[in-house]
Design a protein around this motif. Structure first.
Motif, PDB file in Angstrom:
ATOM      1  N   ASN A   1      28.375  36.383  43.776  1.00  0.00           N
ATOM      2  CA  ASN A   1      27.411  36.704  43.021  1.00  0.00           C
ATOM      3  C   ASN A   1      26.298  35.923  42.066  1.00  0.00           C
ATOM      4  O   ASN A   1      25.419  36.483  42.246  1.00  0.00           O
ATOM      5  CB  ASN A   1      27.727  38.025  41.539  1.00  0.00           C
ATOM      6  CG  ASN A   1      27.933  39.348  42.439  1.00  0.00           C
ATOM      7  OD1 ASN A   1      27.608  40.439  43.579  1.00  0.00           O
ATOM      8  ND2 ASN A   1      29.140  40.350  41.677  1.00  0.00           N
ATOM      9  N   GLU A   2      27.154  35.184  41.790  1.00  0.00           N
ATOM     10  CA  GLU A   2      26.461  34.033  41.793  1.00  0.00           C
ATOM     11  C   GLU A   2      25.655  33.500  42.762  1.00  0.00           C
ATOM     12  O   GLU A   2      24.325  32.815  42.673  1.00  0.00           O
ATOM     13  CB  GLU A   2      27.159  32.817  40.856  1.00  0.00           C
ATOM     14  CG  GLU A   2      27.606  33.332  39.954  1.00  0.00           C
ATOM     15  CD  GLU A   2      28.860  32.477  39.222  1.00  0.00           C
ATOM     16  OE1 GLU A   2      29.719  31.158  40.111  1.00  0.00           O
ATOM     17  OE2 GLU A   2      29.631  32.527  37.970  1.00  0.00           O
TER      18      GLU A   2
ATOM     19  N   ARG B   1      35.310  41.246  30.009  1.00  0.00           N
ATOM     20  CA  ARG B   1      35.611  40.888  31.465  1.00  0.00           C
ATOM     21  C   ARG B   1      36.502  39.751  31.101  1.00  0.00           C
ATOM     22  O   ARG B   1      37.490  39.835  32.221  1.00  0.00           O
ATOM     23  CB  ARG B   1      34.368  41.359  32.630  1.00  0.00           C
ATOM     24  CG  ARG B   1      34.977  41.008  33.735  1.00  0.00           C
ATOM     25  CD  ARG B   1      33.851  41.152  34.550  1.00  0.00           C
ATOM     26  NE  ARG B   1      32.853  41.586  34.197  1.00  0.00           N
ATOM     27  CZ  ARG B   1      31.873  41.994  33.907  1.00  0.00           C
ATOM     28  NH1 ARG B   1      31.525  41.076  33.424  1.00  0.00           N
ATOM     29  NH2 ARG B   1      30.814  42.787  33.638  1.00  0.00           N
ATOM     30  N   ASN B   2      35.871  38.997  30.537  1.00  0.00           N
ATOM     31  CA  ASN B   2      36.746  37.946  30.587  1.00  0.00           C
ATOM     32  C   ASN B   2      38.055  37.965  29.972  1.00  0.00           C
ATOM     33  O   ASN B   2      38.939  37.043  30.619  1.00  0.00           O
ATOM     34  CB  ASN B   2      35.410  36.404  30.245  1.00  0.00           C
ATOM     35  CG  ASN B   2      34.669  36.044  30.725  1.00  0.00           C
ATOM     36  OD1 ASN B   2      34.521  35.918  32.017  1.00  0.00           O
ATOM     37  ND2 ASN B   2      33.449  35.731  30.578  1.00  0.00           N
TER      38      ASN B   2
ATOM     39  N   GLU C   1      40.186  39.072  32.220  1.00  0.00           N
ATOM     40  CA  GLU C   1      40.224  38.974  33.647  1.00  0.00           C
ATOM     41  C   GLU C   1      41.344  37.374  33.074  1.00  0.00           C
ATOM     42  O   GLU C   1      41.437  36.051  33.817  1.00  0.00           O
ATOM     43  CB  GLU C   1      39.188  38.293  34.169  1.00  0.00           C
ATOM     44  CG  GLU C   1      38.772  38.922  34.723  1.00  0.00           C
ATOM     45  CD  GLU C   1      37.425  39.162  35.638  1.00  0.00           C
ATOM     46  OE1 GLU C   1      36.982  38.022  35.653  1.00  0.00           O
ATOM     47  OE2 GLU C   1      37.182  40.070  36.474  1.00  0.00           O
TER      48      GLU C   1
ATOM     49  N   ARG D   1      38.394  39.691  41.993  1.00  0.00           N
ATOM     50  CA  ARG D   1      37.556  39.361  40.679  1.00  0.00           C
ATOM     51  C   ARG D   1      37.277  38.306  40.445  1.00  0.00           C
ATOM     52  O   ARG D   1      35.948  38.409  40.953  1.00  0.00           O
ATOM     53  CB  ARG D   1      38.083  40.221  39.807  1.00  0.00           C
ATOM     54  CG  ARG D   1      38.204  41.389  39.579  1.00  0.00           C
ATOM     55  CD  ARG D   1      38.866  41.217  37.249  1.00  0.00           C
ATOM     56  NE  ARG D   1      39.319  42.934  37.495  1.00  0.00           N
ATOM     57  CZ  ARG D   1      39.732  43.631  37.035  1.00  0.00           C
ATOM     58  NH1 ARG D   1      40.408  42.772  36.197  1.00  0.00           N
ATOM     59  NH2 ARG D   1      39.359  44.901  36.639  1.00  0.00           N
ATOM     60  N   ALA D   2      37.710  37.105  41.220  1.00  0.00           N
ATOM     61  CA  ALA D   2      36.960  35.953  41.142  1.00  0.00           C
ATOM     62  C   ALA D   2      35.766  35.417  42.534  1.00  0.00           C
ATOM     63  O   ALA D   2      34.812  34.863  42.091  1.00  0.00           O
ATOM     64  CB  ALA D   2      38.115  34.563  40.610  1.00  0.00           C
TER      65      ALA D   2
ATOM     66  N   GLY E   1      30.466  40.913  29.493  1.00  0.00           N
ATOM     67  CA  GLY E   1      30.845  40.832  30.040  1.00  0.00           C
ATOM     68  C   GLY E   1      32.345  38.868  29.247  1.00  0.00           C
ATOM     69  O   GLY E   1      32.799  38.384  29.888  1.00  0.00           O
TER      70      GLY E   1
ATOM     71  N   VAL F   1      32.560  37.184  41.224  1.00  0.00           N
ATOM     72  CA  VAL F   1      32.104  37.168  40.416  1.00  0.00           C
ATOM     73  C   VAL F   1      31.498  35.388  41.916  1.00  0.00           C
ATOM     74  O   VAL F   1      30.267  35.210  41.449  1.00  0.00           O
ATOM     75  CB  VAL F   1      33.177  36.005  39.534  1.00  0.00           C
ATOM     76  CG1 VAL F   1      31.734  35.012  38.444  1.00  0.00           C
ATOM     77  CG2 VAL F   1      32.985  37.081  38.383  1.00  0.00           C
ATOM     78  N   GLN F   2      32.131  34.862  42.736  1.00  0.00           N
ATOM     79  CA  GLN F   2      31.420  33.359  42.838  1.00  0.00           C
ATOM     80  C   GLN F   2      29.899  33.858  44.059  1.00  0.00           C
ATOM     81  O   GLN F   2      29.647  33.431  43.570  1.00  0.00           O
ATOM     82  CB  GLN F   2      32.475  32.974  43.989  1.00  0.00           C
ATOM     83  CG  GLN F   2      33.466  31.859  42.633  1.00  0.00           C
ATOM     84  CD  GLN F   2      34.521  31.283  43.945  1.00  0.00           C
ATOM     85  OE1 GLN F   2      35.192  32.035  44.564  1.00  0.00           O
ATOM     86  NE2 GLN F   2      35.547  30.541  42.961  1.00  0.00           N
TER      87      GLN F   2
END
Length: 130
Positions: free
Chosen positions: A114-115, A48-49, A52, A107-108, A45, A111-112
């Motif tokens: 998945n959360e 990945r950050n 990104e 991608r963003a 992660g 992530v949202q």
């Protein structure tokens, strides 16, 4: 075909970000995010950050990345120096920059999503345990 841009400037500061250059160098070496993260000693992660552009590595990690990926620190930071060659398919810098921006946006969103999915699953489990 040049499409009005210099191929050696494809990863320049004006065209690509640090994260773009890091991802390109990683892909050029054939490493997966998980593999590179393990070699650098960080979580997937975290890498990945970095890719990104949500965070940046410290100097010691930058040095490790350059060595592992075979690129200069200057290239990673600014796009100048020894790095990955630009694609030679005739795609314009504007097209590539637009695609990279679209990729970051997707991608963003992932992530949202998945959360949000994790929260829904947690609520369902809590309801089932009652």
């Amino acid at each position: 075909m040049n499409d009005g841009f210099e191929t050696e400037d494809w990863y320049s500061e004006e065209t690509a970000t640090f994260g773009d250059r890091l991802a390109a160098a990683r892909e050029a070496t054939g490493l997966k995010q998980k593999e590179l993260a393990q070699r650098v000693g960080v979580k997937t992660g975290t890498l990945r950050n970095w890719e990104e552009d949500l965070s940046e590595p410290r100097a010691n990690r930058l040095s490790m990345l350059g060595g592992i990926l075979g690129v200069s620190l200057g290239w990673l930071l600014t796009g100048e120096g020894e790095g990955v060659s630009a694609p030679e398919d005739g795609t314009s810098a504007a097209d590539l920059a637009g695609l990279l921006a679209d990729l970051r946006a997707v991608r963003a969103q992932m992530v949202q999503s998945n959360e949000k999915l994790a929260l829904i699953e947690k609520r369902l489990r809590a309801m089932g345990a009652s």
